[in-house]
Write an enzyme that holds these catalytic residues in place. Sequence first.
Site, PDB file in Angstrom:
ATOM      1  N   GLN A   1     -58.219 -60.416  32.129  1.00  0.00           N
ATOM      2  CA  GLN A   1     -58.674 -59.253  31.341  1.00  0.00           C
ATOM      3  C   GLN A   1     -57.600 -58.843  30.348  1.00  0.00           C
ATOM      4  O   GLN A   1     -56.421 -58.731  30.690  1.00  0.00           O
ATOM      5  CB  GLN A   1     -58.984 -58.085  32.285  1.00  0.00           C
TER       6      GLN A   1
ATOM      7  N   ARG B   1     -71.172 -49.855  45.930  1.00  0.00           N
ATOM      8  CA  ARG B   1     -70.529 -49.609  47.231  1.00  0.00           C
ATOM      9  C   ARG B   1     -71.292 -50.251  48.383  1.00  0.00           C
ATOM     10  O   ARG B   1     -70.826 -50.259  49.509  1.00  0.00           O
ATOM     11  CB  ARG B   1     -70.431 -48.092  47.519  1.00  0.00           C
TER      12      ARG B   1
ATOM     13  N   HIS C   1     -66.686 -48.060  33.153  1.00  0.00           N
ATOM     14  CA  HIS C   1     -65.320 -48.126  33.669  1.00  0.00           C
ATOM     15  C   HIS C   1     -65.214 -47.403  35.025  1.00  0.00           C
ATOM     16  O   HIS C   1     -64.191 -46.788  35.334  1.00  0.00           O
ATOM     17  CB  HIS C   1     -64.354 -47.520  32.642  1.00  0.00           C
TER      18      HIS C   1
ATOM     19  N   ARG D   1     -64.234 -43.668  35.008  1.00  0.00           N
ATOM     20  CA  ARG D   1     -62.816 -43.336  34.811  1.00  0.00           C
ATOM     21  C   ARG D   1     -62.490 -42.972  33.374  1.00  0.00           C
ATOM     22  O   ARG D   1     -61.347 -42.638  33.075  1.00  0.00           O
ATOM     23  CB  ARG D   1     -61.943 -44.524  35.232  1.00  0.00           C
TER      24      ARG D   1
ATOM     25  N   ARG E   1     -57.170 -37.791  33.059  1.00  0.00           N
ATOM     26  CA  ARG E   1     -57.248 -37.743  34.527  1.00  0.00           C
ATOM     27  C   ARG E   1     -56.186 -36.754  34.984  1.00  0.00           C
ATOM     28  O   ARG E   1     -55.042 -37.115  35.246  1.00  0.00           O
ATOM     29  CB  ARG E   1     -57.028 -39.134  35.123  1.00  0.00           C
TER      30      ARG E   1
ATOM     31  N   TYR F   1     -56.255 -56.001  27.502  1.00  0.00           N
ATOM     32  CA  TYR F   1     -56.225 -54.796  26.670  1.00  0.00           C
ATOM     33  C   TYR F   1     -55.418 -55.182  25.445  1.00  0.00           C
ATOM     34  O   TYR F   1     -54.274 -55.621  25.574  1.00  0.00           O
ATOM     35  CB  TYR F   1     -55.498 -53.653  27.389  1.00  0.00           C
TER      36      TYR F   1
ATOM     37  N   GLY G   1     -55.817 -52.598  37.240  1.00  0.00           N
ATOM     38  CA  GLY G   1     -54.364 -52.532  37.134  1.00  0.00           C
ATOM     39  C   GLY G   1     -53.784 -51.865  38.380  1.00  0.00           C
ATOM     40  O   GLY G   1     -54.487 -51.111  39.058  1.00  0.00           O
TER      41      GLY G   1
ATOM     42  N   GLY H   1     -64.884 -52.982  41.547  1.00  0.00           N
ATOM     43  CA  GLY H   1     -63.501 -52.564  41.348  1.00  0.00           C
ATOM     44  C   GLY H   1     -62.949 -51.946  42.609  1.00  0.00           C
ATOM     45  O   GLY H   1     -62.185 -52.551  43.366  1.00  0.00           O
TER      46      GLY H   1
ATOM     47  N   TYR I   1     -55.286 -42.150  42.128  1.00  0.00           N
ATOM     48  CA  TYR I   1     -55.351 -42.952  40.899  1.00  0.00           C
ATOM     49  C   TYR I   1     -56.462 -43.994  41.004  1.00  0.00           C
ATOM     50  O   TYR I   1     -57.185 -44.239  40.045  1.00  0.00           O
ATOM     51  CB  TYR I   1     -53.997 -43.634  40.637  1.00  0.00           C
TER      52      TYR I   1
HETATM   53  C1  LIG Z   1     -57.537 -48.400  39.891  1.00  0.00           C
HETATM   54  C2  LIG Z   1     -58.392 -49.011  38.820  1.00  0.00           C
HETATM   55  C3  LIG Z   1     -57.764 -49.671  37.777  1.00  0.00           C
HETATM   56  C4  LIG Z   1     -58.539 -50.253  36.770  1.00  0.00           C
HETATM   57  N1  LIG Z   1     -57.910 -50.950  35.779  1.00  0.00           N
HETATM   58  C5  LIG Z   1     -58.653 -51.598  34.852  1.00  0.00           C
HETATM   59  C6  LIG Z   1     -58.021 -52.426  33.880  1.00  0.00           C
HETATM   60  O1  LIG Z   1     -56.803 -52.582  33.865  1.00  0.00           O
HETATM   61  N2  LIG Z   1     -58.822 -53.034  32.967  1.00  0.00           N
HETATM   62  C7  LIG Z   1     -60.189 -52.883  32.970  1.00  0.00           C
HETATM   63  O2  LIG Z   1     -60.888 -53.465  32.141  1.00  0.00           O
HETATM   64  N3  LIG Z   1     -60.804 -52.102  33.894  1.00  0.00           N
HETATM   65  C8  LIG Z   1     -60.069 -51.478  34.827  1.00  0.00           C
HETATM   66  N4  LIG Z   1     -60.697 -50.722  35.776  1.00  0.00           N
HETATM   67  C9  LIG Z   1     -62.165 -50.601  35.777  1.00  0.00           C
HETATM   68  C10 LIG Z   1     -62.794 -51.732  36.607  1.00  0.00           C
HETATM   69  O3  LIG Z   1     -62.593 -52.979  36.015  1.00  0.00           O
HETATM   70  C11 LIG Z   1     -64.302 -51.529  36.781  1.00  0.00           C
HETATM   71  O4  LIG Z   1     -64.899 -51.355  35.525  1.00  0.00           O
HETATM   72  C12 LIG Z   1     -64.639 -50.324  37.681  1.00  0.00           C
HETATM   73  O5  LIG Z   1     -63.700 -50.178  38.706  1.00  0.00           O
HETATM   74  C13 LIG Z   1     -66.029 -50.511  38.260  1.00  0.00           C
HETATM   75  O6  LIG Z   1     -66.398 -49.428  39.042  1.00  0.00           O
HETATM   76  P1  LIG Z   1     -66.266 -49.393  40.647  1.00  0.00           P
HETATM   77  O7  LIG Z   1     -64.826 -49.142  40.927  1.00  0.00           O
HETATM   78  O8  LIG Z   1     -67.144 -48.273  41.021  1.00  0.00           O
HETATM   79  O9  LIG Z   1     -66.717 -50.737  41.175  1.00  0.00           O
HETATM   80  C14 LIG Z   1     -59.955 -50.140  36.797  1.00  0.00           C
HETATM   81  C15 LIG Z   1     -60.560 -49.470  37.853  1.00  0.00           C
HETATM   82  C16 LIG Z   1     -59.807 -48.924  38.871  1.00  0.00           C
HETATM   83  C17 LIG Z   1     -60.505 -48.234  39.998  1.00  0.00           C
END
Ligand SMILES: Cc1cc2nc3c(=O)[nH]c(=O)nc-3n(C[C@H](O)[C@H](O)[C@H](O)COP(=O)(O)O)c2cc1C
Length: 400
Positions: free
Chosen positions: A131, A317, A282, A285, A168, A133, A83, A336, A28
């Site tokens: 943040q 990274r 994102h 994702r 996903r 939603y 999250g 993230g 996840y």
């Molecule tokens: C497990 C996970 C949960 C995430 N949940 C949120 C969220 O709740 N709200 C949001 O704006 N972005 C969420 N994101 C996106 C991150 O804020 C961010 O845009 C992203 O992880 C950046 O890419 P990186 O993981 O390669 O650094 C999530 C990312 C991951 C990996």
Amino acid sequence: MVGIDHCYNIADLRRAAKRRLPKGIFEYIDRGSEDEVALAHNRAAFDRLKLKTRVLEDLRDLNTDVDLLGDASAMPLAIAPTGIAGLCSYEGELALAKAAANAGVPFTLATGSITSMEKIAEQARGRLWFQLYMWQDEALSYQLVQRAKDAGFEALVVTVDAALGNNREYNQRNGFSIPFKVSARSIIDMLRHPRWMVSVLGRYLATSGMPRHENYPARYQHRIAFGSGQAKPVRQSGMTWADIGRLREFWPGKFIVKGILRPEDALLAIEHGADGIVVSNHGGRNLDSSVASIDALPDIVAAVAGRATVLFDSGIRRGSDIAKALALGADSVLVGRATLYGVAAGGQRGAEHALKILRSELRKTMAYLGCTDVSELTPDIFAKTAPVRRETIETLPSQE
Ligand SMILES: Cc1cc2nc3c(=O)[nH]c(=O)nc-3n(C[C@H](O)[C@H](O)[C@H](O)COP(=O)(O)O)c2cc1C
């Protein structure tokens, strides 16, 4: 078992997280959407950017400090909202917030986090962003924003790129969902990770009970673990720029719109009062055919032309990735997964380790480039082969 002291880079922390977490949770956090093209493309786009060293510069005063949205940050980085960080480690959001405070960088708490925003504000000393939603029931969302206001959060980050959810498929294959569905597969997955069972789930059970979305209004605060079949708040799919304008009026602090990939959307965000935007896909994702965030960045920076803070995320990274994003005009990056892997591998210490690695790598990259201040990271660090904007390259005096 390899401890975090033997994790020398973010990839090592990722491997340590993979060993610790149940497969459903690891995938996840780790994977992308659909065919994971955007996830791979985010990385490939960074790797394509090649830099030219500059030698024999006096590097004794090298520092990574920046002014980020009007306040000091020890490096051009903030922790992105993610999250369920609280399922990667016991009170994972608090661990991330404390790690960020100790490293002198901001932390963003996600709407869907497990630790309440009040607890984070009370126990973490650093810069805190919240943040949002937006939910279909707007009154509930405004209650949430009011709580963030009352708790003293510095910035509101409104995420606008995920209204209708995502594809996903591995989550379905893994039998993973929030709340967890009780299935033979998910139970076996957890039993295979006794350390996680004891140190995360077991600790919640021994203290506050089954983990729940503590920021959600009471009627939606069901148990995340084994609470299947319960109602969840629905995301607002009819959100428009007018809603951004209203939120801006309601929120007294710094206001950031997250999930921008087009210059025209960046301009609309500024028109509706944003102090900052996050250029982001994102982390690969959501839209799998998305442009890599780093490829979208230069045109957005050119359009914004200094009228708002430009934050960047997706694919960071290594410290050299931070240098590249700044050289293409970002004021700061968000990370993230890098810190999520850290917190999963070793709680607060693991998250601190991830931040330390990134800072040390950024400093080394700056040193190779002959830069003592992050403001010196400009497009002339790129070799001609780099796919940066052609106009930028053509105006550079130093290209051979
Ligand atoms: C497990 C996970 C949960 C995430 N949940 C949120 C969220 O709740 N709200 C949001 O704006 N972005 C969420 N994101 C996106 C991150 O804020 C961010 O845009 C992203 O992880 C950046 O890419 P990186 O993981 O390669 O650094 C999530 C990312 C991951 C990996």
